[in-house]
Structure formats: structure tokens, C-alpha cells
Design a protein around this motif. Structure first.
Motif, mmCIF file in Angstrom:
data_model
loop_
_atom_site.group_PDB
_atom_site.id
_atom_site.type_symbol
_atom_site.label_atom_id
_atom_site.label_comp_id
_atom_site.label_asym_id
_atom_site.label_seq_id
_atom_site.Cartn_x
_atom_site.Cartn_y
_atom_site.Cartn_z
ATOM 1 N N ALA A 154 0.816 -1.118 0.089
ATOM 2 C CA ALA A 154 0.100 -0.062 -0.099
ATOM 3 C C ALA A 154 0.736 1.170 0.044
ATOM 4 N N THR A 155 2.142 1.174 -0.250
ATOM 5 C CA THR A 155 2.851 2.180 -0.204
ATOM 6 C C THR A 155 3.550 2.770 -1.587
ATOM 7 N N ILE A 156 2.883 3.993 -1.819
ATOM 8 C CA ILE A 156 3.371 4.498 -3.061
ATOM 9 C C ILE A 156 4.004 5.903 -3.014
ATOM 10 N N HIS A 157 5.192 6.317 -3.496
ATOM 11 C CA HIS A 157 6.080 7.153 -3.277
ATOM 12 C C HIS A 157 5.620 8.122 -4.650
ATOM 13 N N SER A 158 5.771 9.445 -4.474
ATOM 14 C CA SER A 158 5.692 10.330 -5.730
ATOM 15 C C SER A 158 6.928 11.361 -5.670
ATOM 16 N N TYR A 159 7.502 11.471 -6.896
ATOM 17 C CA TYR A 159 8.446 12.496 -7.217
ATOM 18 C C TYR A 159 8.045 13.432 -8.100
ATOM 19 N N ALA A 160 7.815 14.500 -7.948
ATOM 20 C CA ALA A 160 7.266 15.581 -8.750
ATOM 21 C C ALA A 160 8.494 16.432 -9.215
ATOM 22 N N PRO A 161 8.201 17.088 -10.549
ATOM 23 C CA PRO A 161 9.165 17.882 -10.961
ATOM 24 C C PRO A 161 9.256 19.181 -9.970
ATOM 25 N N ASP A 162 10.523 19.784 -10.055
ATOM 26 C CA ASP A 162 10.741 21.000 -9.275
ATOM 27 C C ASP A 162 9.902 22.100 -9.642
ATOM 28 N N ASP A 163 9.884 22.602 -10.902
ATOM 29 C CA ASP A 163 9.039 23.716 -11.288
ATOM 30 C C ASP A 163 7.653 23.358 -11.685
ATOM 31 N N GLY A 164 7.050 22.024 -11.724
ATOM 32 C CA GLY A 164 5.705 21.770 -12.036
ATOM 33 C C GLY A 164 5.436 21.485 -13.363
ATOM 34 N N ASN A 165 6.301 22.167 -14.280
ATOM 35 C CA ASN A 165 6.150 22.158 -15.757
ATOM 36 C C ASN A 165 7.383 21.510 -16.640
ATOM 37 N N ASP A 166 8.097 20.805 -15.725
ATOM 38 C CA ASP A 166 9.289 20.078 -16.397
ATOM 39 C C ASP A 166 8.655 19.189 -17.705
ATOM 40 N N ALA A 167 9.299 19.444 -18.779
ATOM 41 C CA ALA A 167 8.789 18.718 -19.862
ATOM 42 C C ALA A 167 9.677 17.426 -20.440
ATOM 43 N N ASN A 168 10.196 16.701 -19.229
ATOM 44 C CA ASN A 168 11.066 15.679 -19.406
ATOM 45 C C ASN A 168 10.217 14.353 -18.986
ATOM 46 N N PRO A 169 9.548 13.781 -20.148
ATOM 47 C CA PRO A 169 9.017 12.518 -19.917
ATOM 48 C C PRO A 169 9.708 11.304 -19.723
ATOM 49 N N VAL A 170 10.207 10.938 -18.642
ATOM 50 C CA VAL A 170 11.211 9.961 -18.369
ATOM 51 C C VAL A 170 10.545 8.559 -19.027
ATOM 52 N N PHE A 171 9.346 8.383 -18.519
ATOM 53 C CA PHE A 171 8.752 7.085 -19.035
ATOM 54 C C PHE A 171 7.788 6.887 -19.865
ATOM 55 N N HIS A 172 7.593 8.107 -20.786
ATOM 56 C CA HIS A 172 6.786 8.067 -21.879
ATOM 57 C C HIS A 172 7.148 7.317 -22.995
ATOM 58 N N GLY A 173 6.194 6.729 -23.652
ATOM 59 C CA GLY A 173 6.855 6.068 -24.980
ATOM 60 C C GLY A 173 6.590 7.037 -26.277
ATOM 61 N N LYS A 174 7.036 6.475 -27.178
ATOM 62 C CA LYS A 174 7.029 7.621 -28.461
ATOM 63 C C LYS A 174 5.959 7.246 -29.216
#
Length: 78
Positions: free
Chosen positions: A58-78
């Protein structure tokens, strides 16, 4: 995850199968449960790019971008 430990655990299952101590279906189940026990599910929100890591039941950690608008889609597919 300790990759070397995972490899040792998998090698042990292979040795048990090769020595005839366990059957093929037992080896398959042991391999799957060993791998699943060492993995974490991770996903990224397409809207805000927050990364979520599921750890345990039941443990979920979240890591949000510093500015909230970071356009770095680490896990997004093409």
C-alpha cells in the motif's frame, strides 16, 4: 535492488532444476516469484510528469518535478 543477489537466487533455482530437486513447473513459479519480489512498479503522469513508485502492498512514493512544468517525460513512450 541488489542485482547480484537476484542473479544468485535465479542461479539457485536453475541448479535445483538441473539436479532434479524440483520440477519444471516449480522452477518457473520460483523464478517468477523471485523476480516479482525484487521489482517495483513505476509510472509517470502524462499531465504533470510526476513519477510514482509502488513499493509494497500500500505504499506509493511520488516524485514531482521541481517547477511543476518540467517537460522531461522519463517513462513516456514514443
Amino acid at each position: 535492488m541488489d542485482r547480484d543477489l537476484l542473479y544468485e537466487l535465479l542461479d539457485d533455482v536453475i541448479d535445483q532444476l538441473a539436479d532434479g530437486r524440483i520440477a519444471k513447473d516449480e522452477a518457473q513459479l520460483l523464478m517468477r516469484t523471485t523476480i516479482a519480489g525484487k521489482m517495483r512498479s513505476m509510472w509517470q503522469c502524462r499531465d504533470c510528469n510526476t513519477i510514482f513508485v509502488h513499493e509494497g502492498y500500500a505504499t506509493i512514493h511520488s516524485y514531482a518535478p521541481d517547477d511543476g512544468n518540467d517537460a522531461n517525460p522519463v517513462f513516456h513512450g514514443k
